[in-house]
Motif scaffolding. Structure first.
Motif, PDB file in Angstrom:
ATOM      1  N   LEU A 157       0.850  -1.099  -0.170  1.00  0.00           N
ATOM      2  CA  LEU A 157      -0.026   0.099  -0.073  1.00  0.00           C
ATOM      3  C   LEU A 157       0.861   1.390  -0.058  1.00  0.00           C
ATOM      4  CD1 LEU A 157      -2.869   1.212   0.194  1.00  0.00           C
ATOM      5  CD2 LEU A 157      -2.605   0.932   2.708  1.00  0.00           C
ATOM      6  N   LEU A 158       1.083   1.854  -1.105  1.00  0.00           N
ATOM      7  CA  LEU A 158       1.706   3.186  -1.322  1.00  0.00           C
ATOM      8  C   LEU A 158       0.964   4.334  -0.801  1.00  0.00           C
ATOM      9  CD1 LEU A 158       3.698   2.071  -4.391  1.00  0.00           C
ATOM     10  CD2 LEU A 158       4.368   1.429  -2.104  1.00  0.00           C
ATOM     11  N   LEU A 163      -2.878  10.760   0.003  1.00  0.00           N
ATOM     12  CA  LEU A 163      -2.080  10.385   1.362  1.00  0.00           C
ATOM     13  C   LEU A 163      -1.171   9.301   1.247  1.00  0.00           C
ATOM     14  CD1 LEU A 163      -1.900  10.695   4.209  1.00  0.00           C
ATOM     15  CD2 LEU A 163      -3.601   8.769   4.665  1.00  0.00           C
ATOM     16  N   ARG A 164       0.291   9.758   1.279  1.00  0.00           N
ATOM     17  CA  ARG A 164       1.203   8.945   1.036  1.00  0.00           C
ATOM     18  C   ARG A 164       1.402   8.018   2.406  1.00  0.00           C
ATOM     19  NH1 ARG A 164       4.524   5.624  -0.431  1.00  0.00           N
ATOM     20  NH2 ARG A 164       6.417   5.957  -1.044  1.00  0.00           N
ATOM     21  N   ILE A 165       1.519   6.674   2.142  1.00  0.00           N
ATOM     22  CA  ILE A 165       1.767   5.591   2.933  1.00  0.00           C
ATOM     23  C   ILE A 165       2.995   5.345   3.434  1.00  0.00           C
ATOM     24  CG2 ILE A 165       0.917   3.530   4.211  1.00  0.00           C
ATOM     25  CD1 ILE A 165      -1.321   5.508   3.899  1.00  0.00           C
ATOM     26  N   PRO A 166       4.009   5.888   4.183  1.00  0.00           N
ATOM     27  CA  PRO A 166       5.312   5.568   4.498  1.00  0.00           C
ATOM     28  C   PRO A 166       5.735   3.835   4.558  1.00  0.00           C
ATOM     29  CG  PRO A 166       4.845   7.262   5.887  1.00  0.00           C
ATOM     30  CD  PRO A 166       3.391   6.553   5.259  1.00  0.00           C
ATOM     31  N   ALA A 167       6.787   3.482   4.010  1.00  0.00           N
ATOM     32  CA  ALA A 167       6.915   1.955   4.224  1.00  0.00           C
ATOM     33  C   ALA A 167       6.888   1.437   5.654  1.00  0.00           C
ATOM     34  CB  ALA A 167       8.411   1.739   3.597  1.00  0.00           C
ATOM     35  N   TRP A 168       7.197   2.413   6.599  1.00  0.00           N
ATOM     36  CA  TRP A 168       7.649   1.856   8.086  1.00  0.00           C
ATOM     37  C   TRP A 168       6.129   1.636   8.693  1.00  0.00           C
ATOM     38  CZ3 TRP A 168       4.832   4.930  11.173  1.00  0.00           C
ATOM     39  CH2 TRP A 168       4.472   6.378  10.764  1.00  0.00           C
ATOM     40  N   ALA A 172      -0.787  -4.127  10.189  1.00  0.00           N
ATOM     41  CA  ALA A 172      -1.943  -3.973  10.972  1.00  0.00           C
ATOM     42  C   ALA A 172      -2.657  -2.740  10.743  1.00  0.00           C
ATOM     43  CB  ALA A 172      -1.874  -4.287  12.402  1.00  0.00           C
ATOM     44  N   TRP A 173      -1.854  -1.665  10.782  1.00  0.00           N
ATOM     45  CA  TRP A 173      -2.455  -0.178  10.545  1.00  0.00           C
ATOM     46  C   TRP A 173      -3.011  -0.053   9.113  1.00  0.00           C
ATOM     47  CZ3 TRP A 173       1.309   3.694  13.046  1.00  0.00           C
ATOM     48  CH2 TRP A 173       1.626   3.390  14.809  1.00  0.00           C
ATOM     49  N   ARG A 174      -2.164  -0.665   8.148  1.00  0.00           N
ATOM     50  CA  ARG A 174      -2.669  -0.694   6.821  1.00  0.00           C
ATOM     51  C   ARG A 174      -4.047  -1.304   6.586  1.00  0.00           C
ATOM     52  NH1 ARG A 174       2.234  -0.251   3.058  1.00  0.00           N
ATOM     53  NH2 ARG A 174       4.067   0.530   4.675  1.00  0.00           N
ATOM     54  N   GLN A 175      -4.093  -2.379   7.218  1.00  0.00           N
ATOM     55  CA  GLN A 175      -5.414  -3.333   6.992  1.00  0.00           C
ATOM     56  C   GLN A 175      -6.761  -2.392   7.890  1.00  0.00           C
ATOM     57  OE1 GLN A 175      -3.590  -6.881   8.881  1.00  0.00           O
ATOM     58  NE2 GLN A 175      -3.584  -7.919   7.078  1.00  0.00           N
ATOM     59  N   ALA A 176      -6.361  -1.922   8.882  1.00  0.00           N
ATOM     60  CA  ALA A 176      -7.262  -1.109   9.388  1.00  0.00           C
ATOM     61  C   ALA A 176      -7.611   0.278   8.697  1.00  0.00           C
ATOM     62  CB  ALA A 176      -6.743  -0.567  10.982  1.00  0.00           C
TER      63      ALA A 176
END
Length: 433
Positions: A157-158, A163-168, A172-176
């Motif tokens: 998920l980039l 809204l840019r999603i950092p690699a770190w 679980a946060w991405r899924q939420a």
């Protein structure tokens, strides 16, 4: 004993009809038309299903086709400025599709009794194809994904919109985040119309739009290579990656004479395009003209909607409604575009830098993948200014590392699947379904 030609003819006669269904602007339509043309050339029976406002493209393909909806409905959608808003766009598209969710069902019902068929469709039309199972429960569906963001992976998920999603960010946060987006933005918008149509035909309601879209197909194709988006653990089952499908063929890909003259009159220009369907890009082209003046560069404005192009362009700037990018882009210095997957792939093939100015949909994710490959940069449409565009373009045009990355990506494109192998994989997916 049957000859090979006789055997092929017999297989073609008994093979299922492939209903190739797509909707959207040129970047959505042309790859599916190209798939249909390629399948027909391989002896398969195909039938296009397209929105009424794309009938000219269907006619140009010389394939048998059906349409749904009217040209007026398509023009109303394209005229809605919300179409290119990252929050409103899906609603504009879905509002136009809801009255026609029975289109695939209507085509299937019109086939002769016992006619075998399989639907190869754009993901947004999967709910339409699934609705046809009320008329034919054994209907087989293959979804073809043009861009990786539509697979909704949490692992790769980039970005979510701008809204840019950092690699770190933890998985679980991405899924939420995905669950929140679907629960609060997607499902309330899409499910009422879908479930009303399903209820009309005795099908149970769906509780999650994208889960339905991902699960309903019997097989799925990713029309992009693994070096652009690597396979992920949460992609749908029975998912096959091929490569970029390319554009449909409507004869020789020759450039118009006036464009040939322009290209021969000076240095390679910079191409600017916000996409074939964008009718609200006056500010985009005004800024582009200012940037060209500041850089001292020639430019080419590409859009079928001439009203949004500044009047009285200087001699070093030209407007064109259409041009085959496969022939044009190898002869230009760079391309500034909206992040459409087809334009990105054409620029990869041409080995030129890209500045992606995304407005909505998969354009954000495609842009960041372009940047990750080192061949371009991203300038969000909502942050667009002449100063930012000039600085980013100047860097892309001057940086040796960008030129080296463009050469490497062009090499990868050249080593990709040959058309015959790509269509073997498409046919395998159709057969597996």
């Amino acid at each position: 004993m049957l000859s090979r030609a006789d055997a092929s003819a017999g297989q073609a006669a008994t093979a299922p009809l492939v209903i190739v269904a797509s909707s959207g602007t040129g970047g959505d339509m042309q790859p599916f038309i190209a798939l249909a043309q390629g399948l027909q050339q391989r002896g398969r029976r195909v039938l296009l299903l397209v929105p009424g406002w794309q009938e000219a493209a269907a006619q140009a393909s010389r394939l048998p086709y059906h349409t749904f909806g009217s040209a007026a409905e398509g023009q109303a959608m394209l005229g809605d400025s919300g179409l290119w808003d990252e929050r409103k766009g899906w609603g504009v598209i879905w509002k136009g599709l809801v009255p026609h969710l029975g289109a695939v069902r209507g085509v299937v019902q019109g086939l002769p009794d016992g006619e075998d068929c399989v639907v190869l469709c754009h993901p947004i039309l999967v709910p339409m194809a699934a609705l046809a199972r009320s008329a034919r429960p054994d209907l087989r569906i293959v979804a073809a994904y043009l861009a990786p963001s539509n697979v909704c992976s949490s692992h790769d998920l980039l970005t979510t919109g701008s809204l840019r999603i950092p690699a770190w960010v933890p998985l679980a946060w991405r899924q939420a985040l995905w669950r929140m987006i679907h629960r609060t933005m997607i499902d309330p918008l899409m499910l009422p119309g879908l479930n009303a149509a399903r209820a009309q035909h005795g099908l149970p309601p769906e509780s999650h739009f994208f889960a339905h879209m991902l699960a309903a197909p019997d097989a799925s194709l990713g029309l992009f290579p693994a070096w652009f988006a690597a396979p992920q653990a949460d992609w749908p089952p029975h998912f096959v990656q091929t490569g970029f499908a390319g554009a449909a063929t409507h004869g020789a890909a020759a450039l118009p004479p006036e464009l040939e003259r322009f290209l021969g009159e000076g240095a390679p220009p910079i191409v600017f395009t916000p996409g074939t369907g964008h009718q609200h890009a006056q500010r985009y082209f005004s800024i582009a003209l200012d940037v060209l003046r500041r850089l001292g560069r020639r430019g080419l404005f590409m859009t079928p909607h001439a009203a949004q192009v500044p009047q009285d362009l200087p001699p070093g700037v030209m407007w064109q409604a259409h041009a085959p990018f496969a022939a044009l882009l190898p002869r230009v210095a760079a391309v500034v575009h909206h992040g459409g997957i087809g334009t990105s792939a054409d620029a990869f093939r041409a080995g030129i830098p890209q500045l992606v100015v995304p407005f909505a949909y998969d354009q954000f994710d495609n842009g960041w993948r372009v940047k990750r490959l080192g061949v371009g940069d991203v300038l969000l449409a909502k942050r667009l200014s002449a100063g930012r565009m000039r600085r980013q373009l100047a860097r892309l045009l001057a940086a040796p590392e960008v030129q080296l990355a463009c050469v490497e990506v062009a090499r990868r494109m050249g080593q990709g699947l040959q058309p015959a192998r790509l269509f073997e994989q498409v046919e395998a997916a159709l057969a597996a379904a």
